[in-house]
Enzyme design. Structure first.
Site, PDB file in Angstrom:
ATOM      1  N   SER A  68       0.852  -1.141  -0.094  1.00 45.15           N
ATOM      2  CA  SER A  68       0.002  -0.077  -0.116  1.00 45.15           C
ATOM      3  C   SER A  68       0.783   1.282  -0.067  1.00 45.15           C
ATOM      4  O   SER A  68       0.311   2.266  -0.161  1.00 45.15           O
ATOM      5  CB  SER A  68      -0.869   0.022   1.079  1.00 45.15           C
ATOM      6  OG  SER A  68      -2.083  -0.833   0.770  1.00 45.15           O
ATOM      7  N   LYS A  71       0.117   3.506  -2.817  1.00 47.65           N
ATOM      8  CA  LYS A  71      -1.002   4.578  -2.923  1.00 47.65           C
ATOM      9  C   LYS A  71      -0.844   5.920  -3.216  1.00 47.65           C
ATOM     10  O   LYS A  71      -1.495   6.809  -3.440  1.00 47.65           O
ATOM     11  CB  LYS A  71      -1.881   4.405  -1.460  1.00 47.65           C
ATOM     12  CG  LYS A  71      -2.843   3.320  -1.500  1.00 47.65           C
ATOM     13  CD  LYS A  71      -3.646   2.944  -0.102  1.00 47.65           C
ATOM     14  CE  LYS A  71      -4.492   1.770  -0.309  1.00 47.65           C
ATOM     15  NZ  LYS A  71      -3.633   0.603  -0.076  1.00 47.65           N
ATOM     16  N   SER A 116      -5.908   3.274   4.379  1.00 48.24           N
ATOM     17  CA  SER A 116      -5.443   2.450   3.320  1.00 48.24           C
ATOM     18  C   SER A 116      -6.262   1.334   2.629  1.00 48.24           C
ATOM     19  O   SER A 116      -6.103   0.050   2.696  1.00 48.24           O
ATOM     20  CB  SER A 116      -4.164   1.594   4.204  1.00 48.24           C
ATOM     21  OG  SER A 116      -3.517   1.280   3.248  1.00 48.24           O
ATOM     22  N   ARG A 254       5.557  -2.582  13.173  1.00 42.02           N
ATOM     23  CA  ARG A 254       6.381  -1.832  12.218  1.00 42.02           C
ATOM     24  C   ARG A 254       6.283  -0.241  12.981  1.00 42.02           C
ATOM     25  O   ARG A 254       7.426   0.658  12.948  1.00 42.02           O
ATOM     26  CB  ARG A 254       5.922  -1.449  11.011  1.00 42.02           C
ATOM     27  CG  ARG A 254       4.520  -0.908  10.934  1.00 42.02           C
ATOM     28  CD  ARG A 254       3.736  -1.100   9.512  1.00 42.02           C
ATOM     29  NE  ARG A 254       2.465  -0.712   9.376  1.00 42.02           N
ATOM     30  CZ  ARG A 254       1.462  -1.351   8.499  1.00 42.02           C
ATOM     31  NH1 ARG A 254       1.998  -1.900   7.183  1.00 42.02           N
ATOM     32  NH2 ARG A 254       0.324  -0.953   8.465  1.00 42.02           N
TER      33      ARG A 254
END
Length: 272
Positions: A68, A71, A116, A254
């Site tokens: 993603s 994007k 997302s 993350r």
């Protein structure tokens, strides 16, 4: 800046790192070890022109599906080509119920970017079309470290491992986005930057886009790419994380790694 020639046009390379200004900081690897993952972190100090990288080889020579993080590019192309007017443009929900509740509704581009929402951006890619998307990828030199990024299926190519991008290329992308250096109008840059701003307080501004997918071996691979600003000074970062554990909570891992590294480097206190 590295320029690539192909298809009779000059491609805008997204490579960020040069070998003369790089510090490899192996102490950063502990953040990955503590979270039982592997990965790499890189940060570019724009004022000093210096890179700090946890693993030079992985940063420049290992490539992964964009997931993603694409994007960012999808949004830039969609706005520039007029497929969407701006981040207030709504694409209606297709009525298919998905596991992520926030996706099951009509969404503006701004909200789809923040959530997302994969289906929203798949529809945007279909509206852009394969030929137009391919021309823009070629112009950008996107994910071209190991050859031209060729689109197979227009609404999955950034998810299905048919293209790969290096952490170095990812950092180059966000740096050029910040400085209006991509081949788009300033307005287009500004809209995408606005969607990326997630934290804004007296000490810092944190702008980013996440990504999470599976490689060919069904292993988790995740990203956070963007920048942190303190005292109006930008520092650009990229974090790539991999895990063989199918149950790993990559969204939590993350962000923990990113915030941990930034704090260790003295960020988020407004003192930079």
């Amino acid at each position: 800046m590295r320029f690539l020639i192909g298809l009779s046009i000059v491609l805008l390379g997204l490579t960020a790192c040069s070998p003369n200004n790089v510090k490899e900081d192996k102490s950063l690897e502990q953040f990955f070890t503590d979270n039982k993952v592997t990965g790499v972190f890189g940060l570019f100090d724009n004022g000093q022109g210096n890179f700090t990288i946890s693993d030079k080889k992985r940063f420049r020579d290992s490539a992964y599906l964009p997931a993603s993080t694409f994007k960012i590019v999808n949004s830039l192309i969609g706005i520039e080509t007029g497929r969407v007017k701006d981040d207030s443009t709504v694409i209606p929900w297709d009525g298919k119920v998905r596991s992520i509740e926030n996706w099951n509704q009509d969404l503006s581009m701004y909200r789809a970017f923040r959530y997302s929402a994969v289906p929203w951006f798949q529809e945007l890619a279909r509206r852009i079309g394969k030929d137009t998307m391919q021309r823009w990828l070629d112009t950008l030199g996107y994910a071209s470290r190991y050859g031209r990024a060729t689109i197979n299926k227009i609404d999955t190519f950034w998810l299905d491992n048919s293209i790969k991008i290096t952490p170095d290329e990812q950092l180059g992308l966000v740096k050029k986005l910040y400085f209006d250096q991509l081949p788009f109008q300033r307005r287009t840059h500004e809209i995408v930057r606005r969607m990326m701003l997630f934290e804004d307080n007296a000490n810092y501004k944190l702008s980013y886009k996440t990504g999470w997918g599976k490689n060919e071996r069904a292993e988790n691979t995740a990203w956070i790419i963007g920048w942190i600003e303190e005292n109006k000074h930008p520092y650009f970062f990229v974090l790539q994380v991999s895990s063989k554990d199918p149950d790993a909570k990559m969204d939590v891992i993350r962000m923990n790694i990113l915030k941990g590294i930034l704090k260790q480097m003295g960020f988020m206190e407004g003192k930079k």
